[in-house]
Design an enzyme around this catalytic site. Structure first.
Site, PDB file in Angstrom:
ATOM      1  N   TRP A 162       1.127  -1.489   0.012  1.00 10.75           N
ATOM      2  CA  TRP A 162       0.171  -0.282  -0.128  1.00 10.75           C
ATOM      3  C   TRP A 162       0.612   0.879  -0.269  1.00 10.75           C
ATOM      4  CZ3 TRP A 162      -0.515   3.808   3.522  1.00 10.75           C
ATOM      5  CH2 TRP A 162      -1.283   4.584   3.706  1.00 10.75           C
ATOM      6  N   LYS A 435     -17.058   6.855  -7.332  1.00 10.60           N
ATOM      7  CA  LYS A 435     -15.606   6.317  -6.751  1.00 10.60           C
ATOM      8  C   LYS A 435     -16.106   5.234  -5.779  1.00 10.60           C
ATOM      9  CE  LYS A 435     -11.293   7.357  -3.952  1.00 10.60           C
ATOM     10  NZ  LYS A 435     -10.464   7.078  -5.614  1.00 10.60           N
ATOM     11  N   TRP A 436     -15.821   3.492  -6.599  1.00 14.96           N
ATOM     12  CA  TRP A 436     -16.054   2.828  -5.743  1.00 14.96           C
ATOM     13  C   TRP A 436     -14.466   2.141  -5.186  1.00 14.96           C
ATOM     14  CZ3 TRP A 436     -20.026  -1.422  -8.157  1.00 14.96           C
ATOM     15  CH2 TRP A 436     -19.962  -2.347  -6.976  1.00 14.96           C
ATOM     16  N   ASP A 437     -14.598   1.577  -3.905  1.00 17.87           N
ATOM     17  CA  ASP A 437     -13.599   1.992  -2.959  1.00 17.87           C
ATOM     18  C   ASP A 437     -13.265   0.637  -2.744  1.00 17.87           C
ATOM     19  OD1 ASP A 437     -10.865   1.380  -2.079  1.00 17.87           O
ATOM     20  OD2 ASP A 437     -11.101   3.738  -0.750  1.00 17.87           O
ATOM     21  N   ASP A 504      -3.099   4.770  -3.339  1.00 13.28           N
ATOM     22  CA  ASP A 504      -3.302   6.451  -2.218  1.00 13.28           C
ATOM     23  C   ASP A 504      -2.548   7.370  -1.717  1.00 13.28           C
ATOM     24  OD1 ASP A 504      -6.333   5.839  -2.152  1.00 13.28           O
ATOM     25  OD2 ASP A 504      -5.843   4.313   0.007  1.00 13.28           O
TER      26      ASP A 504
END
Length: 684
Positions: A162, A435-437, A504
């Site tokens: 990440w 925005k599909w998280d 991110d």
């Protein structure tokens, strides 16, 4: 009977044949058209000792019974052996069927040449025609043979974690095997289901690649075979497993896309980019707006007045879309509640949420919203009413990750609920961007009362159904795929999405490295990139606002900074660069993209070409040449694919020959204050 089949792609071909005993298919040749006319470079020419013939052959797909030692593509309990049964091909798909007469397993190996590209898609369709349940421990989509030599294979792959996704790595495999996988229920941040293979003795030579279209758990490995060729196996991971195929039931593997180029990794990226554009279809021409996302400015403190103030500031800069991120719905004061209860917190917006949305749109902005439909908070109303809708194991405590659980999307009632929630939002409010998280992998992957359910496949299937529903029902809706950053960027998701959030991490030099890897796999029109004020996580060296903008212009431009912290000069520069981006957007999104030099160079650059125009984005990543204080020369960016006999003119009126730009390079002058630039060249 035809014992040999050739699939012709845009400039390449792929030829397979049946081995003399009709037990399996072998790869004859793969490369530029015509390579199949001659002795196969992959066929085993030597004697076989202590292993089976299949273990030494360039087998396209084989069960463990046929290929017990060198790695099989399919592992069925009790093993399986088969023979060729029939050619069931259609006009668009080569379909070659094999049968196991003992177990009744029927396998149709499928090949589809993607029109106008050099991509070939492969998959296998199984049917259990027998009377007993078959348990599958390994379910590969294909075996892919690459003619590497005595020096072994150079493998290029994308790895990280990440905030460090898509890090480009390479390794030389002289012997043995290499493996990547994800057990996260999504492709994950650690590895991407994508691999490129080259002969280690020719690192700039032909490149062969695979990319798996599967949004769940997966595995991919490469092994140097006894004959020296490199064989790649890829498919979905039976997690949890085994996968059970009942009598009369059918099962298809995910598609594995294959690509090749004689022009090395850069040429292979060109092939993948062309395929990305083909997958987009008519939606490629759809405008991907400059967006502003309010998350970094407000976090969970979402209230209408503050959001509207940010929207006004964004509109003044020329932004086209305002996206409200996490925190807009009931119970979402922090990350411990709200997920699952997708109702706007009306009290946070004067006049209600609908009035707020209308106010944003009155500024000339489209409106977008963040959602995480697969997640649920234990404090939510939904969980209180349906605790049985989450993945769980009887007698075992639930594990919280990010203070949330994961819905069992494979259950029909959960699927219908999520679809209903999305429909309700999209019909109640004029939302043009979603925005599909997805921030939480499954842990207790169980469904009480259904111990043999194929949970991973059911979840992925319904996730795809939801995306397909959105595309069909709301054709003007733009869908962004996000999974804690770049955790779900496989071809199956990309083919159903309009943009992808690679990471991110928006820090400039960190993001330059992430985007360099992303562009090996996907085209720029998919790459959502924001300008923020975030400091570097791994490379903290400061870079200018211009650097951040030019970097974000390499894909789909967005802004995530707190605009109230920008002074007048920064706002003016931002407005100028947004205008510039809009002018160049058609070239950046639909032109041919070539990464000219990556973040490891002191000057990184990417080139975009459409018709007679070429755009070059460039960034200073390292030390300066010292001019004008000391003697020195301009930094140079050598361009690619230009007509060397033609003349090109930049916006200042300076003319260059194509030969000069290709062989000498475009001159750039970097200073501490000027660390990025945009160049536009027109062929005259």
């Amino acid at each position: 009977m035809n014992q040999r089949w050739t699939l012709e792609l845009e400039s390449t071909s792929y030829t397979v044949t049946l081995e003399p005993g009709n037990r399996w298919l072998e790869l004859v040749a793969w490369g530029p058209r015509g390579v199949e006319r001659g002795p196969s470079p992959l066929a085993n020419r030597g004697d076989v000792h202590f292993i089976t013939d299949a273990d030494a052959a360039p087998v396209e797909y084989a069960p463990r019974g046929l290929r017990p030692f060198s790695g099989a593509d399919l592992a069925v309990a009790g093993d399986s052996w088969w023979r060729f049964d029939a050619d069931e091909s259609t006009e668009t798909v080569l379909r070659l069927a094999f049968v196991d007469e003992v177990t009744g397993l029927r396998a149709v190996q499928c090949y589809r040449a993607e029109p106008s590209t050099d991509v070939l898609c492969r998959w296998v369709e199984f049917t259990n025609t027998g009377s007993a349940t078959l348990e599958i421990d390994r379910l590969g989509s294909a075996g892919v043979c690459v003619p590497t030599g005595l020096d072994g294979a150079r493998l290029t792959y994308l790895t990280g974690q990440w905030s460090q996704e898509f890090t480009r790595r390479s390794t030389v495999l002289e012997a043995g095997s290499f493996r990547m996988e994800s057990r996260f229920g999504v492709p994950g941040h650690q590895y991407v289901p994508w691999l490129a293979v080259q002969d280690a003795g020719s690192p700039d030579g032909p490149a062969y690649g695979v990319s798996l279209a599967w949004s769940g758990s997966w595995e991919l490995d490469a092994e140097i075979e006894p004959s020296g060729l490199t064989r790649v196996r890829a498919g979905r991971l039976a997690n949890p497993g085994p996968i059970r195929l009942e009598p009369g039931a059918a099962l298809s593997t995910p598609e594995l896309a294959l690509a090749s180029s004689v022009d090395g990794l850069a040429g292979l990226a060109d092939v993948w980019h062309a395929y990305s554009r083909k997958l987009a279809g008519p939606r490629l021409e759809k405008r991907r707006p400059v967006l502003y996302n309010s998350w970094e400015a407000t976090g969970f403190e979402v209230n209408g007045a503050r959001q509207l103030d940010l929207a006004k500031q964004a509109a003044d800069l020329g932004v086209e879309l305002f996206v409200v991120d996490d925190g807009w719905f009931v119970g979402r004061d922090d990350d411990t509640g709200g997920l699952g209860d997708w109702t706007p917190e009306q009290s946070s917006f004067e006049g209600g949420f609908g009035a707020f949305v209308d106010s944003v749109r009155a500024l000339g902005l489209d409106f977008g919203l963040w959602v995480e439909p697969e997640a649920i908070s234990p404090k939510s109303k939904l969980y209180a009413e349906h605790p049985d809708w989450v993945y769980r194991l009887d007698g075992r405590p639930a594990t919280l990750i990010r203070n949330q659980l994961l819905l069992d999307l494979g259950k029909p009632e959960v699927f219908e609920y999520v679809r209903g929630v999305l429909d309700e939002l999209l019909t109640a409010y004029p939302i043009s961007y979603l925005k599909w998280d997805m921030n939480r992998p499954p842990t207790e992957r169980g469904r009480p009362g259904a111990p043999s359910a194929d949970l991973d496949a059911e979840h992925v299937t319904n996730y795809h159904r939801l995306l397909d529903h959105l595309r069909t029902t709301y054709p003007d809706l733009i869908v962004e795929s996000c999974a804690g950053g770049g955790g779900r960027t496989d071809l199956a998701t990309v083919s159903r999405s309009d943009v992808v959030w690679p990471s991110d991490n928006t820090a400039p030099l960190d993001r330059l490295r992430i985007q360099d890897g992303f562009l090996l796999m996907h085209a720029p029109h998919l790459m959502s990139s924001w300008v923020t004020d975030a400091p570097g996580v791994f490379d903290p060296r400061p870079r200018s606002l211009r650097f951040r903008f030019v970097l974000a212009m390499a894909g789909v431009l967005g802004i995530g900074a707190d605009l109230s912290h920008w002074d007048a000069d920064q706002r003016a520069e931002a407005a100028e660069l947004i205008t510039r981006y809009k002018e160049l957007r058609p070239i950046l999104h639909t032109g041919r993209c070539r990464v000219l030099s990556g973040p490891e160079r002191t000057t990184a650059a990417s080139q975009y070409t459409l018709g007679d125009q070429t755009v070059v984005l460039a960034w200073s990543t390292g030390q300066l040449v010292g001019t004008p204080l000391v003697p020195g020369r301009s930094s140079r960016i050598k361009l690619h694919g230009l007509d060397t006999a033609a003349t090109y003119r930049d916006e200042a009126g300076v003319e260059y020959s194509g030969a000069h730009l290709v062989h000498v390079g475009l001159p750039v002058e970097w200073t501490a204050q000027h660390d990025a630039d945009v160049f536009v060249l027109t062929q005259v």
